[in-house]
Design a protein around this motif. Structure first.
Motif, PDB file in Angstrom:
ATOM      1  N   VAL B  10     -47.165 -25.652 -37.014  1.00  0.00           N
ATOM      2  CA  VAL B  10     -46.620 -24.352 -36.647  1.00  0.00           C
ATOM      3  C   VAL B  10     -45.170 -24.590 -36.279  1.00  0.00           C
ATOM      4  CG1 VAL B  10     -46.903 -22.274 -35.269  1.00  0.00           C
ATOM      5  CG2 VAL B  10     -48.868 -23.709 -35.730  1.00  0.00           C
ATOM      6  N   ALA B  60     -45.962 -17.931 -39.369  1.00  0.00           N
ATOM      7  CA  ALA B  60     -46.355 -18.060 -37.964  1.00  0.00           C
ATOM      8  C   ALA B  60     -45.910 -16.877 -37.118  1.00  0.00           C
ATOM      9  CB  ALA B  60     -45.800 -19.358 -37.381  1.00  0.00           C
ATOM     10  N   LEU B 256     -40.912 -33.949 -27.787  1.00  0.00           N
ATOM     11  CA  LEU B 256     -41.784 -33.947 -26.616  1.00  0.00           C
ATOM     12  C   LEU B 256     -42.931 -34.919 -26.819  1.00  0.00           C
ATOM     13  CD1 LEU B 256     -41.841 -30.084 -26.130  1.00  0.00           C
ATOM     14  CD2 LEU B 256     -40.905 -31.735 -24.497  1.00  0.00           C
ATOM     15  N   ARG B 259     -45.929 -35.283 -32.096  1.00  0.00           N
ATOM     16  CA  ARG B 259     -46.376 -34.093 -32.807  1.00  0.00           C
ATOM     17  C   ARG B 259     -45.548 -32.847 -32.503  1.00  0.00           C
ATOM     18  NH1 ARG B 259     -52.433 -33.680 -31.028  1.00  0.00           N
ATOM     19  NH2 ARG B 259     -52.030 -31.573 -31.744  1.00  0.00           N
ATOM     20  N   ILE B 292     -39.488 -24.410 -31.958  1.00  0.00           N
ATOM     21  CA  ILE B 292     -40.508 -25.389 -31.624  1.00  0.00           C
ATOM     22  C   ILE B 292     -41.302 -25.706 -32.881  1.00  0.00           C
ATOM     23  CG2 ILE B 292     -42.079 -23.539 -30.875  1.00  0.00           C
ATOM     24  CD1 ILE B 292     -43.304 -25.532 -28.888  1.00  0.00           C
ATOM     25  N   HIS B 294     -44.793 -27.736 -33.907  1.00  0.00           N
ATOM     26  CA  HIS B 294     -45.994 -28.400 -33.399  1.00  0.00           C
ATOM     27  C   HIS B 294     -46.856 -28.811 -34.583  1.00  0.00           C
ATOM     28  CE1 HIS B 294     -49.463 -29.282 -30.958  1.00  0.00           C
ATOM     29  NE2 HIS B 294     -50.176 -28.313 -31.503  1.00  0.00           N
TER      30      HIS B 294
ATOM     31  N   VAL C   4     -58.249 -30.318 -33.643  1.00  0.00           N
ATOM     32  CA  VAL C   4     -58.334 -28.884 -33.884  1.00  0.00           C
ATOM     33  C   VAL C   4     -59.750 -28.385 -33.604  1.00  0.00           C
ATOM     34  CG1 VAL C   4     -58.040 -27.083 -35.610  1.00  0.00           C
ATOM     35  CG2 VAL C   4     -56.569 -29.100 -35.655  1.00  0.00           C
ATOM     36  N   GLY C  40     -55.755 -25.503 -31.086  1.00  0.00           N
ATOM     37  CA  GLY C  40     -55.658 -26.845 -30.547  1.00  0.00           C
ATOM     38  C   GLY C  40     -54.671 -26.898 -29.414  1.00  0.00           C
ATOM     39  N   THR C  41     -54.811 -27.923 -28.574  1.00  0.00           N
ATOM     40  CA  THR C  41     -53.841 -28.143 -27.504  1.00  0.00           C
ATOM     41  C   THR C  41     -53.449 -29.609 -27.532  1.00  0.00           C
ATOM     42  OG1 THR C  41     -55.572 -28.657 -25.920  1.00  0.00           O
ATOM     43  CG2 THR C  41     -54.828 -26.370 -25.995  1.00  0.00           C
ATOM     44  N   GLU C  42     -52.242 -29.881 -27.090  1.00  0.00           N
ATOM     45  CA  GLU C  42     -51.770 -31.260 -27.008  1.00  0.00           C
ATOM     46  C   GLU C  42     -51.182 -31.486 -25.625  1.00  0.00           C
ATOM     47  OE1 GLU C  42     -48.306 -32.130 -29.284  1.00  0.00           O
ATOM     48  OE2 GLU C  42     -48.479 -34.294 -29.017  1.00  0.00           O
ATOM     49  N   LEU C  44     -48.725 -33.101 -23.434  1.00  0.00           N
ATOM     50  CA  LEU C  44     -47.433 -33.749 -23.679  1.00  0.00           C
ATOM     51  C   LEU C  44     -47.009 -34.646 -22.516  1.00  0.00           C
ATOM     52  CD1 LEU C  44     -45.653 -30.550 -25.015  1.00  0.00           C
ATOM     53  CD2 LEU C  44     -46.363 -32.509 -26.393  1.00  0.00           C
ATOM     54  N   LEU C  48     -46.859 -30.825 -19.159  1.00  0.00           N
ATOM     55  CA  LEU C  48     -46.581 -29.940 -20.295  1.00  0.00           C
ATOM     56  C   LEU C  48     -47.726 -29.943 -21.306  1.00  0.00           C
ATOM     57  CD1 LEU C  48     -42.842 -30.623 -21.219  1.00  0.00           C
ATOM     58  CD2 LEU C  48     -43.807 -28.508 -20.288  1.00  0.00           C
ATOM     59  N   ALA C  50     -48.631 -28.311 -25.329  1.00  0.00           N
ATOM     60  CA  ALA C  50     -48.347 -27.500 -26.514  1.00  0.00           C
ATOM     61  C   ALA C  50     -49.665 -26.991 -27.056  1.00  0.00           C
ATOM     62  CB  ALA C  50     -47.625 -28.323 -27.575  1.00  0.00           C
ATOM     63  N   SER C  51     -49.673 -25.811 -27.621  1.00  0.00           N
ATOM     64  CA  SER C  51     -50.905 -25.276 -28.167  1.00  0.00           C
ATOM     65  C   SER C  51     -50.618 -24.318 -29.305  1.00  0.00           C
ATOM     66  CB  SER C  51     -51.710 -24.556 -27.092  1.00  0.00           C
ATOM     67  OG  SER C  51     -50.990 -23.451 -26.603  1.00  0.00           O
ATOM     68  N   PHE C  52     -51.634 -24.084 -30.104  1.00  0.00           N
ATOM     69  CA  PHE C  52     -51.475 -23.123 -31.189  1.00  0.00           C
ATOM     70  C   PHE C  52     -52.795 -22.418 -31.423  1.00  0.00           C
ATOM     71  CE2 PHE C  52     -53.852 -24.470 -34.921  1.00  0.00           C
ATOM     72  CZ  PHE C  52     -54.276 -25.721 -34.517  1.00  0.00           C
ATOM     73  N   LEU C  54     -54.580 -19.976 -34.713  1.00  0.00           N
ATOM     74  CA  LEU C  54     -54.544 -19.264 -35.999  1.00  0.00           C
ATOM     75  C   LEU C  54     -55.899 -18.587 -36.170  1.00  0.00           C
ATOM     76  CD1 LEU C  54     -53.132 -21.998 -38.464  1.00  0.00           C
ATOM     77  CD2 LEU C  54     -51.856 -20.128 -37.434  1.00  0.00           C
ATOM     78  N   HIS C  73     -50.038 -18.011 -33.118  1.00  0.00           N
ATOM     79  CA  HIS C  73     -48.934 -18.320 -32.206  1.00  0.00           C
ATOM     80  C   HIS C  73     -48.850 -19.809 -31.908  1.00  0.00           C
ATOM     81  CE1 HIS C  73     -51.967 -17.901 -28.831  1.00  0.00           C
ATOM     82  NE2 HIS C  73     -51.363 -19.018 -28.526  1.00  0.00           N
ATOM     83  N   VAL C  74     -47.707 -20.194 -31.406  1.00  0.00           N
ATOM     84  CA  VAL C  74     -47.497 -21.530 -30.874  1.00  0.00           C
ATOM     85  C   VAL C  74     -46.979 -21.332 -29.451  1.00  0.00           C
ATOM     86  CG1 VAL C  74     -45.167 -21.665 -31.864  1.00  0.00           C
ATOM     87  CG2 VAL C  74     -46.361 -23.763 -31.262  1.00  0.00           C
ATOM     88  N   ALA C  75     -47.384 -22.189 -28.518  1.00  0.00           N
ATOM     89  CA  ALA C  75     -47.006 -21.990 -27.119  1.00  0.00           C
ATOM     90  C   ALA C  75     -46.700 -23.313 -26.451  1.00  0.00           C
ATOM     91  CB  ALA C  75     -48.130 -21.279 -26.372  1.00  0.00           C
ATOM     92  N   LEU C  76     -45.889 -23.230 -25.431  1.00  0.00           N
ATOM     93  CA  LEU C  76     -45.552 -24.379 -24.595  1.00  0.00           C
ATOM     94  C   LEU C  76     -45.819 -23.972 -23.155  1.00  0.00           C
ATOM     95  CD1 LEU C  76     -44.325 -27.227 -25.005  1.00  0.00           C
ATOM     96  CD2 LEU C  76     -42.098 -26.225 -24.496  1.00  0.00           C
TER      97      LEU C  76
END
Lengths: 296, 296, 296
Positions: B10, B60, B256, B259, B292, B294, C4, C40-42, C44, C48, C50-52, C54, C73-76
């Motif tokens: 994304v 996205a 960060l 990924r 960003i 990801h 994922v 998914g989430t990562e 960091l 922190l 990161a996530s997305f 779909l 969406h993608v989010a931090l």
């Protein structure tokens, strides 16, 4: 946590096709029933299981793909059998023509072009019995408000007796109906299958009347190799003169594993002038294909 | 059980774009090469491997997405190399322009707008050699019946010599052909790459004749930070006066993690009046972006 | 390796619908908010993440599905809160109308037809605060260049005080604005929720002026059973005479597990002649549904 299984098939061939009465032949890449699917089951306790399937066709040569029209359903199973809601193949097809398509899952250029399939797959509710001493019945039904002004429905019966596996299918929609009887027999390295179909749309003035058709399919397996031969025949339609056809396929599969095979086939469709099958109705055509099929 | 890997990217930016000679500028959200993919490999024994890839682009910012047109293939690999069937990028691009797009995967507003890409990606059969002492060759070929009346084909050669990584690409379709030579060199925190391309469509009366172009890309990495600069230049087309252009990008990436990165860039395209590049041919434009990316 | 999560919902009903003033009723299969999602989430480090997300809608009765328009969406996230970019529901809806739709996720025939939703979901950038002593604020904003000539924006405030859960939403786009106040209270087996909305588009000459509406929803849970009742009411629009409406739903859910339920509901919409809600504006309609919802 989810327990979804991701699976599918990439099935790609290089094919040479020759159509009589047209200028020249064509050679090109083809995708044959490639798809990606998502499915899962949930144990609900008390012998109950919930399950779902979402499958989408993918053209493996271009990537083109729309929605999950290949199959989409949710089901509830238990001692009472299975209730299924959604979009899926006619049970009258699954347990007859599809069941004896041994060489390549009834997809692509060598798919059965003669089988009559009166019903639609969408917006259906179905019920499947548990095994009743080897006999299993399944019905599918679509509400008429989802399907123009007539309810499509179909029915199958299957019976397993040792090496002999029998199936019957009936499907009807808008006064078009088809009856199919199928048998499959396995002995040693040989598998032999066949069906006979009676297709009747004589109550529809714009259609062709009734007709018999039949197909025989044989397979011989040795080591990683499979040799296949199948021949289908359709008689003239009652009200459509000179409309008989014969379709035959000779195929070889080499299994690199349970999931991956290399294969080749020669398939031909010999149509009388008034026949209505395939992409070039009334013309003879033949195809030679070599390809790879990978299940995931 | 399936062994499918689900992955993707994304990549979303807020961008300010200014185009000379138009009224005002625009600010908005953009998706840059976001996608979701499914891939898997199967060990067939005897050194053989089957594999597949299905990738679909996703906007996205809206979710818009069609099929798996981004990449769809099935492949068989072994000591003999790899045979690949389906839809995928031109190897003449992958190992030249794409290879030196260090800052953002050659996607979005700062993607290379000057590179000539004569071929199509769909319905292709390809072969890739194993490493021949560091040299790897790959060819792609499309049957003419799948592609109008002419076969697209492309070829790449890559060679690794220590820190020096060389690539060559040739692609041709419908009398349009392009030759590209690429080098990439890494030393300590510095990476330096570049390509020179000769693009020739002079046999096509509706096109512009031949042309040279080139691109230089440099990156400097320190800790989690990457500093990028790249400049591309295209000469006038032989039969298209005043058609030269320069494209440059200055970018900063903050990683960060492996990924996920935050990044920003400034990219500009300076076009002579007769140039044919980008969304506003013949006009100068520039874009500032922060975003960003990801990977999943 | 990817992390994922694949998830979704298949939600299918058999529904009988009767619309006053039309000839006859309809019975058929319906898909209600069925979808498949990838998220998914990562981690960091340094707090922190990161996530997305779909998500794509799927018609469970036909398989029809377009792109990932349901949510992308993608989010931090971190101590500072969450920054989110992409396409997702209005926060002014999520924490008000959606929050009290207890019986079936506000989808299908019994979804809230009276709630005013002025904004679009696409191309949005949002910020969500961390919990400020139980108070959480969220804003969403779309750049005007992505959305015609006016920026849509929305805002929510939620506050948790023991068993009492409060929410407020504001949304505005193109001079259409809506204010909603929502409360939800749980005590023993009872859950009681409601919202009041003030909807004002009186600055838009082609629209209807302002209006109040409200909804009450109650649930009673015992063992695997849930009993639901909800009633919504919308007053006449200021400039649209005889435009009030009442919507009510009586529902029963039987949870086979946390993921799978069988359910039934009766839902009715009683519209004055000038009302603008539902598929048959100005007409009374009612629906009886039985179905299965399976989460995966």
């Amino acid at each position: 946590q989810s327990s979804v299984t991701l699976y599918g098939r990439v099935n790609t061939t290089v094919e040479y096709e020759d159509v009589d009465g047209t200028s020249g032949s064509t050679t090109g890449l083809k995708s044959s029933g490639s798809f990606i699917g998502f499915k899962g089951t949930e144990d609900l306790g008390n012998g109950l299981t919930a399950s779902f399937v979402l499958e989408r066709e993918v053209d493996a040569t271009t990537g083109a793909s729309t929605g999950f029209e290949r199959e989409t359903h949710v089901a509830l199973s238990g001692g009472f059998g299975t209730v299924k809601l959604g979009n899926y193949n006619s049970t009258a097809y699954t347990y007859t023509a599809d069941w004896i398509s041994l060489h390549n899952h009834d997809v692509g250029s060598s798919a059965d072009k003669l089988f009559a399939y009166p019903v639609t797959n969408t917006s259906k509710i179905g019920y499947r019995t548990p095994s009743l001493g080897g006999l299993v019945l399944e019905v599918g039904y679509g509400f008429e408000d989802n399907h123009g002004n007539d309810s499509p429905y179909d029915l199958s019966a299957t019976y397993q007796a040792g090496a002999l596996d029998l199936g019957f299918g009936f499907a009807k929609w808008n006064d078009w109906e088809a009856y199919t009887l199928r048998a499959l027999y396995t002995t040693g390295p040989f598998t032999l299958g066949g069906y006979v179909q009676y297709d009747d749309d004589s109550e529809i003035s714009t259609r062709y009347g009734d007709r018999f058709s039949a197909r025989l399919a044989g397979a011989y397996t040795v080591g990683n190799s499979e040799f296949h031969l199948n021949v289908g025949w359709a008689d003239d339609y009652e009200n459509l003169s000179d409309s008989a056809a014969v379709q035959y396929t000779l195929a070889y599969n080499y299994n690199l594993s349970k999931r991956t095979k290399l294969y080749g086939f020669y398939t031909g469709l010999e149509s009388d002038n008034g026949a209505v099958y395939g992409n070039n109705p009334g013309k003879d055509s033949s195809t030679i294909a070599v390809g790879i099929r990978h299940l995931f």
